[in-house]
Design a protein around this motif. Structure first.
Motif, PDB file in Angstrom:
ATOM      1  N   GLN A  95      84.867  63.368 -78.644  1.00 23.83           N
ATOM      2  CA  GLN A  95      84.118  64.509 -78.113  1.00 23.83           C
ATOM      3  C   GLN A  95      82.690  64.054 -77.797  1.00 23.83           C
ATOM      4  N   ARG A  96      82.574  63.353 -76.677  1.00 25.24           N
ATOM      5  CA  ARG A  96      81.286  62.852 -76.212  1.00 25.24           C
ATOM      6  C   ARG A  96      81.355  62.652 -74.709  1.00 25.24           C
ATOM      7  N   LEU A  97      80.191  62.714 -74.104  1.00 27.09           N
ATOM      8  CA  LEU A  97      80.108  62.713 -72.642  1.00 27.09           C
ATOM      9  C   LEU A  97      78.893  61.934 -72.184  1.00 27.09           C
ATOM     10  N   ALA A  98      79.085  61.046 -71.216  1.00 23.46           N
ATOM     11  CA  ALA A  98      77.984  60.339 -70.564  1.00 23.46           C
ATOM     12  C   ALA A  98      77.997  60.748 -69.095  1.00 23.46           C
ATOM     13  N   VAL A  99      76.840  61.145 -68.582  1.00 29.60           N
ATOM     14  CA  VAL A  99      76.723  61.671 -67.221  1.00 29.60           C
ATOM     15  C   VAL A  99      75.723  60.827 -66.433  1.00 29.60           C
ATOM     16  N   ASP A 100      76.108  60.397 -65.245  1.00 28.52           N
ATOM     17  CA  ASP A 100      75.220  59.648 -64.353  1.00 28.52           C
ATOM     18  C   ASP A 100      74.551  60.608 -63.382  1.00 28.52           C
ATOM     19  N   VAL A 101      73.227  60.556 -63.326  1.00 29.19           N
ATOM     20  CA  VAL A 101      72.472  61.401 -62.405  1.00 29.19           C
ATOM     21  C   VAL A 101      71.668  60.488 -61.480  1.00 29.19           C
ATOM     22  N   PRO A 102      71.931  60.556 -60.170  1.00 28.91           N
ATOM     23  CA  PRO A 102      71.187  59.701 -59.242  1.00 28.91           C
ATOM     24  C   PRO A 102      69.774  60.233 -58.997  1.00 28.91           C
ATOM     25  N   MET A 103      68.959  59.379 -58.408  1.00 23.64           N
ATOM     26  CA  MET A 103      67.623  59.807 -57.992  1.00 23.64           C
ATOM     27  C   MET A 103      67.777  60.782 -56.822  1.00 23.64           C
ATOM     28  N   ALA A 104      66.687  61.410 -56.414  1.00 18.99           N
ATOM     29  CA  ALA A 104      66.741  62.409 -55.348  1.00 18.99           C
ATOM     30  C   ALA A 104      67.295  61.838 -54.047  1.00 18.99           C
ATOM     31  N   ASN A 105      67.107  60.540 -53.816  1.00 17.27           N
ATOM     32  CA  ASN A 105      67.607  59.937 -52.575  1.00 17.27           C
ATOM     33  C   ASN A 105      69.075  59.521 -52.681  1.00 17.27           C
ATOM     34  N   GLY A 106      69.719  59.807 -53.809  1.00 18.03           N
ATOM     35  CA  GLY A 106      71.144  59.523 -53.964  1.00 18.03           C
ATOM     36  C   GLY A 106      71.450  58.167 -54.578  1.00 18.03           C
ATOM     37  N   THR A 107      70.448  57.341 -54.833  1.00 17.89           N
ATOM     38  CA  THR A 107      70.703  56.042 -55.445  1.00 17.89           C
ATOM     39  C   THR A 107      70.652  56.162 -56.966  1.00 17.89           C
ATOM     40  N   TYR A 108      71.376  55.271 -57.609  1.00 16.20           N
ATOM     41  CA  TYR A 108      71.460  55.271 -59.064  1.00 16.20           C
ATOM     42  C   TYR A 108      70.524  54.213 -59.644  1.00 16.20           C
ATOM     43  N   LEU A 109      69.972  54.518 -60.795  1.00 17.25           N
ATOM     44  CA  LEU A 109      69.163  53.543 -61.508  1.00 17.25           C
ATOM     45  C   LEU A 109      70.084  52.484 -62.101  1.00 17.25           C
TER      46      LEU A 109
END
Length: 192
Positions: A123-137
């Protein structure tokens, strides 16, 4: 001339208002698309990681955890706390049974259950959120360490610094249309 100036001001104000309304809007996702945030069934131990990989999140989106407040909670944690299922020093803890986390920071964000033994059961979750321009860190060393026990495939969205094909449509739209439309409207208004 006075009429054009008033019209230009009105157009500029409308463009700014539309940007502010659109810029604050984001999608809300119910975590796991399940009835409730809980320990995954033995038939689907990776339900949360599969769910997170199936969605292209964007800045401004929200994730919603629904659960019985007397039986569970959700905490946002660091990558190392995620890997160890450690809840003693959370980034943020919610336990109201109807918890919403706003995705306002690009990067990988980590959430686990604070109920004893639940994180260890998946019961755990990792979520990827891109920068405003759509690229990922790019992933940090802590991000990679956190995901080693979770998935042999590695983190979704971190394979390159560029957004994968089919990136969240609102990310590209907001980046291109949001700020660009305001600038275009203001430029148009100035020349009126």
């Amino acid at each position: 001339m006075r009429g054009r100036s008033a019209l230009a001001s009105l157009v500029a104000a409308a463009a700014v208002l539309l940007f502010l309304i659109d810029g604050g809007a984001g999608a809300m996702y119910k975590v796991g698309d399940l009835d409730a945030w809980g320990t995954p069934p033995t038939s689907k131990p990776d339900v949360y990681s599969r769910w997170a990989k199936s969605i292209r999140f964007a800045l401004g989106d929200s994730i919603w955890f629904l659960y019985p407040p007397s039986q569970d909670s959700v905490v946002q944690v660091t990558p190392l706390a995620f890997a160890a299922c450690e809840v003693s020093d959370p980034v943020l803890k919610l336990n109201d049974g109807n918890s919403v986390f706003n995705l306002t920071t690009p990067g990988r964000l980590y959430y686990i259950s604070a109920a004893p033994g639940h994180c260890q059961k998946g019961q755990r979750l990792a979520v990827d959120v891109p920068m405003a321009n759509g690229t990922y860190l790019p992933p940090s060393a802590n991000d990679l360490a956190a995901l080693a026990p979770v998935s042999a495939e590695g983190p979704a969205g971190f394979q390159s610094a560029l957004a994968p094909a089919g990136a969240h449509p609102s990310a590209a739209f907001r980046a291109a249309a949001g700020a660009g439309s305001v600038v275009a409207a203001l430029s148009f208004a100035i020349f009126l």
